[in-house]
Design a protein around this motif. Structure first.
Motif, PDB file in Angstrom:
ATOM      1  N   MET A   1       0.854  -1.168   0.000  1.00 25.57           N
ATOM      2  CA  MET A   1       0.000   0.000   0.000  1.00 25.57           C
ATOM      3  C   MET A   1       0.903   1.237   0.000  1.00 25.57           C
ATOM      4  O   MET A   1       1.842   1.326   0.778  1.00 25.57           O
ATOM      5  N   ILE A   2       0.637   2.164  -0.898  1.00 21.02           N
ATOM      6  CA  ILE A   2       1.436   3.379  -1.015  1.00 21.02           C
ATOM      7  C   ILE A   2       0.859   4.469  -0.106  1.00 21.02           C
ATOM      8  O   ILE A   2      -0.337   4.751  -0.137  1.00 21.02           O
ATOM      9  N   VAL A   3       1.727   5.062   0.699  1.00 17.58           N
ATOM     10  CA  VAL A   3       1.356   6.163   1.589  1.00 17.58           C
ATOM     11  C   VAL A   3       2.064   7.420   1.105  1.00 17.58           C
ATOM     12  O   VAL A   3       3.266   7.398   0.843  1.00 17.58           O
ATOM     13  N   GLU A   4       1.312   8.507   0.958  1.00 15.34           N
ATOM     14  CA  GLU A   4       1.881   9.791   0.575  1.00 15.34           C
ATOM     15  C   GLU A   4       2.268  10.555   1.836  1.00 15.34           C
ATOM     16  O   GLU A   4       1.442  10.747   2.722  1.00 15.34           O
ATOM     17  N   VAL A   5       3.528  10.962   1.913  1.00 16.28           N
ATOM     18  CA  VAL A   5       3.995  11.766   3.042  1.00 16.28           C
ATOM     19  C   VAL A   5       4.009  13.216   2.575  1.00 16.28           C
ATOM     20  O   VAL A   5       4.737  13.582   1.651  1.00 16.28           O
ATOM     21  N   GLU A   6       3.176  14.027   3.216  1.00 17.76           N
ATOM     22  CA  GLU A   6       2.981  15.419   2.800  1.00 17.76           C
ATOM     23  C   GLU A   6       3.702  16.384   3.732  1.00 17.76           C
ATOM     24  O   GLU A   6       4.032  16.035   4.867  1.00 17.76           O
ATOM     25  N   LEU A   7       3.894  17.609   3.229  1.00 15.77           N
ATOM     26  CA  LEU A   7       4.438  18.669   4.063  1.00 15.77           C
ATOM     27  C   LEU A   7       3.356  19.111   5.038  1.00 15.77           C
ATOM     28  O   LEU A   7       2.330  19.665   4.639  1.00 15.77           O
ATOM     29  N   THR A   8       3.582  18.808   6.280  1.00 16.81           N
ATOM     30  CA  THR A   8       2.711  19.266   7.363  1.00 16.81           C
ATOM     31  C   THR A   8       3.599  19.603   8.545  1.00 16.81           C
ATOM     32  O   THR A   8       4.683  19.057   8.685  1.00 16.81           O
ATOM     33  N   HIS A   9       3.150  20.494   9.369  1.00 16.58           N
ATOM     34  CA  HIS A   9       3.882  20.812  10.597  1.00 16.58           C
ATOM     35  C   HIS A   9       2.899  21.427  11.573  1.00 16.58           C
ATOM     36  O   HIS A   9       2.393  22.520  11.347  1.00 16.58           O
ATOM     37  N   GLU A  10       2.631  20.696  12.645  1.00 16.02           N
ATOM     38  CA  GLU A  10       1.592  21.126  13.586  1.00 16.02           C
ATOM     39  C   GLU A  10       1.979  22.342  14.414  1.00 16.02           C
ATOM     40  O   GLU A  10       1.137  23.122  14.811  1.00 16.02           O
ATOM     41  N   ASN A  11       3.272  22.511  14.701  1.00 20.05           N
ATOM     42  CA  ASN A  11       3.685  23.550  15.644  1.00 20.05           C
ATOM     43  C   ASN A  11       3.972  24.898  15.000  1.00 20.05           C
ATOM     44  O   ASN A  11       4.139  25.887  15.691  1.00 20.05           O
ATOM     45  N   VAL A  12       4.069  24.932  13.671  1.00 22.98           N
ATOM     46  CA  VAL A  12       4.398  26.183  12.984  1.00 22.98           C
ATOM     47  C   VAL A  12       3.390  26.398  11.867  1.00 22.98           C
ATOM     48  O   VAL A  12       3.108  25.494  11.102  1.00 22.98           O
ATOM     49  N   ASP A  13       2.855  27.619  11.794  1.00 16.72           N
ATOM     50  CA  ASP A  13       1.921  27.956  10.727  1.00 16.72           C
ATOM     51  C   ASP A  13       2.727  28.374   9.508  1.00 16.72           C
ATOM     52  O   ASP A  13       3.295  29.462   9.472  1.00 16.72           O
ATOM     53  N   ILE A  14       2.813  27.469   8.511  1.00 17.07           N
ATOM     54  CA  ILE A  14       3.616  27.753   7.326  1.00 17.07           C
ATOM     55  C   ILE A  14       2.794  27.501   6.073  1.00 17.07           C
ATOM     56  O   ILE A  14       1.871  26.703   6.064  1.00 17.07           O
ATOM     57  N   ASP A  15       3.145  28.213   5.019  1.00 10.90           N
ATOM     58  CA  ASP A  15       2.537  27.986   3.712  1.00 10.90           C
ATOM     59  C   ASP A  15       3.479  27.211   2.806  1.00 10.90           C
ATOM     60  O   ASP A  15       3.047  26.490   1.917  1.00 10.90           O
ATOM     61  N   LEU A  76       5.807   6.222   0.209  1.00 17.02           N
ATOM     62  CA  LEU A  76       6.288   5.159   1.076  1.00 17.02           C
ATOM     63  C   LEU A  76       5.437   3.921   0.840  1.00 17.02           C
ATOM     64  O   LEU A  76       4.206   3.990   0.893  1.00 17.02           O
ATOM     65  N   ASP A  77       6.076   2.799   0.534  1.00 23.80           N
ATOM     66  CA  ASP A  77       5.377   1.532   0.327  1.00 23.80           C
ATOM     67  C   ASP A  77       5.361   0.784   1.647  1.00 23.80           C
ATOM     68  O   ASP A  77       6.411   0.340   2.126  1.00 23.80           O
ATOM     69  N   VAL A  78       4.182   0.683   2.260  1.00 23.67           N
ATOM     70  CA  VAL A  78       4.056   0.008   3.553  1.00 23.67           C
ATOM     71  C   VAL A  78       3.321  -1.317   3.352  1.00 23.67           C
ATOM     72  O   VAL A  78       2.477  -1.448   2.462  1.00 23.67           O
ATOM     73  N   PRO A  79       3.656  -2.318   4.170  1.00 24.11           N
ATOM     74  CA  PRO A  79       2.987  -3.610   4.037  1.00 24.11           C
ATOM     75  C   PRO A  79       1.490  -3.484   4.319  1.00 24.11           C
ATOM     76  O   PRO A  79       1.068  -2.690   5.162  1.00 24.11           O
ATOM     77  N   GLU A  80       0.716  -4.272   3.588  1.00 26.84           N
ATOM     78  CA  GLU A  80      -0.727  -4.324   3.842  1.00 26.84           C
ATOM     79  C   GLU A  80      -0.954  -4.907   5.237  1.00 26.84           C
ATOM     80  O   GLU A  80      -0.247  -5.832   5.641  1.00 26.84           O
ATOM     81  N   PRO A  81      -1.920  -4.384   5.975  1.00 28.01           N
ATOM     82  CA  PRO A  81      -2.220  -4.977   7.280  1.00 28.01           C
ATOM     83  C   PRO A  81      -2.685  -6.420   7.085  1.00 28.01           C
ATOM     84  O   PRO A  81      -3.465  -6.708   6.181  1.00 28.01           O
ATOM     85  N   GLU A  82      -2.154  -7.301   7.923  1.00 32.07           N
ATOM     86  CA  GLU A  82      -2.554  -8.704   7.813  1.00 32.07           C
ATOM     87  C   GLU A  82      -3.933  -8.889   8.416  1.00 32.07           C
ATOM     88  O   GLU A  82      -4.215  -8.393   9.498  1.00 32.07           O
ATOM     89  N   GLU A  83      -4.781  -9.592   7.674  1.00 33.40           N
ATOM     90  CA  GLU A  83      -6.102  -9.899   8.202  1.00 33.40           C
ATOM     91  C   GLU A  83      -5.992 -11.155   9.045  1.00 33.40           C
ATOM     92  O   GLU A  83      -5.306 -12.098   8.683  1.00 33.40           O
ATOM     93  N   GLU A  84      -6.658 -11.142  10.186  1.00 36.22           N
ATOM     94  CA  GLU A  84      -6.621 -12.320  11.043  1.00 36.22           C
ATOM     95  C   GLU A  84      -7.420 -13.428  10.393  1.00 36.22           C
ATOM     96  O   GLU A  84      -8.521 -13.216   9.901  1.00 36.22           O
TER      97      GLU A  84
END
Length: 90
Positions: A1-15, A76-84
């Motif tokens: 599963m592909i995860v997109e890592v975006e520009l975010t920052h909780e402590n600083v208000d940035i554009d 980021l390619d992360v492993p699929e969650p394993e189903e029980e």
């Protein structure tokens, strides 16, 4: 599963921010919490960490590139969650 890592920052208000330094390369395995990239916004320097463990598929910005809040920095390619298996014997 592909995860997109975006520009975010909780402590600083940035554009936008400038990519200062990559700590990873394409194809590299990372663990959740590993530092991925360092960015600079004004006088603030901050990092973004891996939200999950996986392999870096693609860096979407080069060092010294200016990126905007919400831009995808890397994939980021992360492993699929394993189903029980509900048919397992107890």
């Amino acid at each position: 599963m592909i995860v997109e890592v975006e520009l975010t920052h909780e402590n600083v208000d940035i554009d936008e921010a400038t990519v200062s330094s990559w700590y990873v390369e394409e194809g590299e395995e990372v663990e959740a919490g590993d530092t991925l990239v360092e960015l600079v916004a004004g006088d603030e320097t901050f990092t973004i960490s891996a939200p999950e463990s996986g392999a870096v598929v693609e860096l979407r910005a080069d060092e010294d590139d200016v990126v905007k809040t919400g831009d995808v920095l890397l994939l980021l390619d992360v492993p699929e969650p394993e189903e029980e298996d509900q048919d397992e014997e107890e």
